[in-house]
Write a protein that holds these residues in place. Structure first.
Motif, mmCIF file in Angstrom:
data_model
loop_
_atom_site.group_PDB
_atom_site.id
_atom_site.type_symbol
_atom_site.label_atom_id
_atom_site.label_comp_id
_atom_site.label_asym_id
_atom_site.label_seq_id
_atom_site.Cartn_x
_atom_site.Cartn_y
_atom_site.Cartn_z
ATOM 1 N N THR A 177 8.770 7.647 -0.148
ATOM 2 C CA THR A 177 8.566 7.609 -1.605
ATOM 3 C C THR A 177 8.125 8.953 -2.171
ATOM 4 O OG1 THR A 177 6.342 6.739 -1.275
ATOM 5 C CG2 THR A 177 8.080 5.140 -1.725
ATOM 6 N N ARG A 178 7.471 9.760 -1.368
ATOM 7 C CA ARG A 178 7.072 11.098 -1.861
ATOM 8 C C ARG A 178 8.304 11.946 -2.156
ATOM 9 N NH1 ARG A 178 1.813 13.098 -1.865
ATOM 10 N NH2 ARG A 178 0.343 11.638 -0.971
ATOM 11 N N TYR A 179 9.314 11.862 -1.299
ATOM 12 C CA TYR A 179 10.545 12.617 -1.534
ATOM 13 C C TYR A 179 11.274 12.070 -2.764
ATOM 14 C CZ TYR A 179 10.531 15.487 2.705
ATOM 15 O OH TYR A 179 10.235 16.423 3.662
ATOM 16 N N ILE A 180 11.324 10.742 -2.884
ATOM 17 C CA ILE A 180 11.969 10.132 -4.054
ATOM 18 C C ILE A 180 11.266 10.608 -5.324
ATOM 19 C CG2 ILE A 180 12.397 7.949 -5.282
ATOM 20 C CD1 ILE A 180 14.232 8.350 -2.837
ATOM 21 N N SER A 181 9.951 10.540 -5.313
ATOM 22 C CA SER A 181 9.158 10.970 -6.461
ATOM 23 C C SER A 181 9.397 12.442 -6.779
ATOM 24 C CB SER A 181 7.673 10.729 -6.192
ATOM 25 O OG SER A 181 6.912 11.159 -7.270
ATOM 26 N N ALA A 182 9.414 13.273 -5.759
ATOM 27 C CA ALA A 182 9.624 14.710 -5.960
ATOM 28 C C ALA A 182 10.994 14.984 -6.569
ATOM 29 C CB ALA A 182 9.478 15.456 -4.634
ATOM 30 N N VAL A 183 12.024 14.326 -6.040
ATOM 31 C CA VAL A 183 13.384 14.550 -6.542
ATOM 32 C C VAL A 183 13.503 14.076 -7.990
ATOM 33 C CG1 VAL A 183 15.812 13.894 -6.270
ATOM 34 C CG2 VAL A 183 14.442 14.484 -4.257
ATOM 35 N N VAL A 184 12.989 12.895 -8.286
ATOM 36 C CA VAL A 184 13.074 12.365 -9.652
ATOM 37 C C VAL A 184 12.311 13.270 -10.609
ATOM 38 C CG1 VAL A 184 12.441 10.432 -11.148
ATOM 39 C CG2 VAL A 184 13.506 9.983 -8.939
ATOM 40 N N ASN A 185 11.144 13.731 -10.197
ATOM 41 C CA ASN A 185 10.345 14.613 -11.054
ATOM 42 C C ASN A 185 11.031 15.950 -11.292
ATOM 43 O OD1 ASN A 185 7.290 13.867 -11.762
ATOM 44 N ND2 ASN A 185 7.974 12.708 -9.985
ATOM 45 N N VAL A 186 11.511 16.578 -10.244
ATOM 46 C CA VAL A 186 12.101 17.919 -10.363
ATOM 47 C C VAL A 186 13.504 17.874 -10.976
ATOM 48 C CG1 VAL A 186 12.923 19.917 -9.037
ATOM 49 C CG2 VAL A 186 10.717 18.880 -8.485
ATOM 50 N N GLN A 187 14.337 16.959 -10.510
ATOM 51 C CA GLN A 187 15.739 16.930 -10.952
ATOM 52 C C GLN A 187 15.939 16.228 -12.303
ATOM 53 O OE1 GLN A 187 18.364 18.424 -9.395
ATOM 54 N NE2 GLN A 187 16.975 19.264 -7.870
ATOM 55 N N PHE A 188 15.114 15.207 -12.573
ATOM 56 C CA PHE A 188 15.312 14.431 -13.803
ATOM 57 C C PHE A 188 14.161 14.585 -14.797
ATOM 58 C CE2 PHE A 188 17.531 12.164 -10.337
ATOM 59 C CZ PHE A 188 18.830 12.318 -10.789
ATOM 60 N N HIS A 189 13.150 15.358 -14.422
ATOM 61 C CA HIS A 189 12.017 15.680 -15.294
ATOM 62 C C HIS A 189 11.301 14.444 -15.841
ATOM 63 C CE1 HIS A 189 13.624 19.689 -14.993
ATOM 64 N NE2 HIS A 189 14.779 19.248 -15.447
#
Length: 156
Positions: free
Chosen positions: A60-72
């Motif tokens: 979930t940390r990777y999912i969270s990081a990707v959603v935060n960085v890629q989709f703001h």
């Protein structure tokens, strides 16, 4: 118009965001879009970031990081965006004119009417009912749906 108790969150940078390999981030971004958008998992009220991570073989940390960085945005807002877009389509579709807001919110994956209204207001700055009425005002050839349960006086 403080109709809903929505406050802006303070933005803080999570350290793990910079630890995700850019190539992995791009790969996860396309996989997340595939699952959430193409497979329409956003319609599943029980589809969490944890289930997405399990389905993609990550955490979930990777999912969270990707959603935060890629989709703001965060995971919940990311998923709710697609739910709101689908709800907007259904609200103005002739086939769903007689559907209540509760029925529409359920169809697009919201657990309850309150979260649907709060999310809709956050994204559109108006209530779902206002959106629907506004749409029908712009398209007078379509009938305005009546509220279920509302009764008009029979005295003429």
């Amino acid at each position: 118009m403080a109709k809903y108790n929505i406050t802006e969150k303070k933005v803080k940078e999570a350290a793990y965001r910079s630890l995700v390999n850019p190539a992995l981030m791009d790969e996860l971004k396309s996989k997340i879009l595939e699952v959430i958008v193409m497979q329409k998992k956003y319609k599943d009220k029980d589809y969490s970031a944890k289930r997405l991570a399990d389905d993609l073989g990550t955490n979930t940390r990777y999912i969270s990081a990707v959603v935060n960085v890629q989709f703001h945005t965060n995971y919940t807002s990311f998923v709710n965006k697609f739910r709101i877009e689908e709800a907007m389509t259904l609200m103005v579709d002739k086939r769903y004119q007689d559907s209540t807001m509760e029925e529409i919110s359920d169809m697009v994956g919201f657990a309850n009417r309150q979260s649907f209204y709060a999310s809709f207001f956050k994204f559109m700055n108006m209530t779902p009912r206002d959106y629907r009425v506004q749409h029908f005002a712009k398209h007078p050839s379509q009938k305005v749906p009546k509220k279920k349960g509302s009764r008009k006086s029979k005295n003429v």
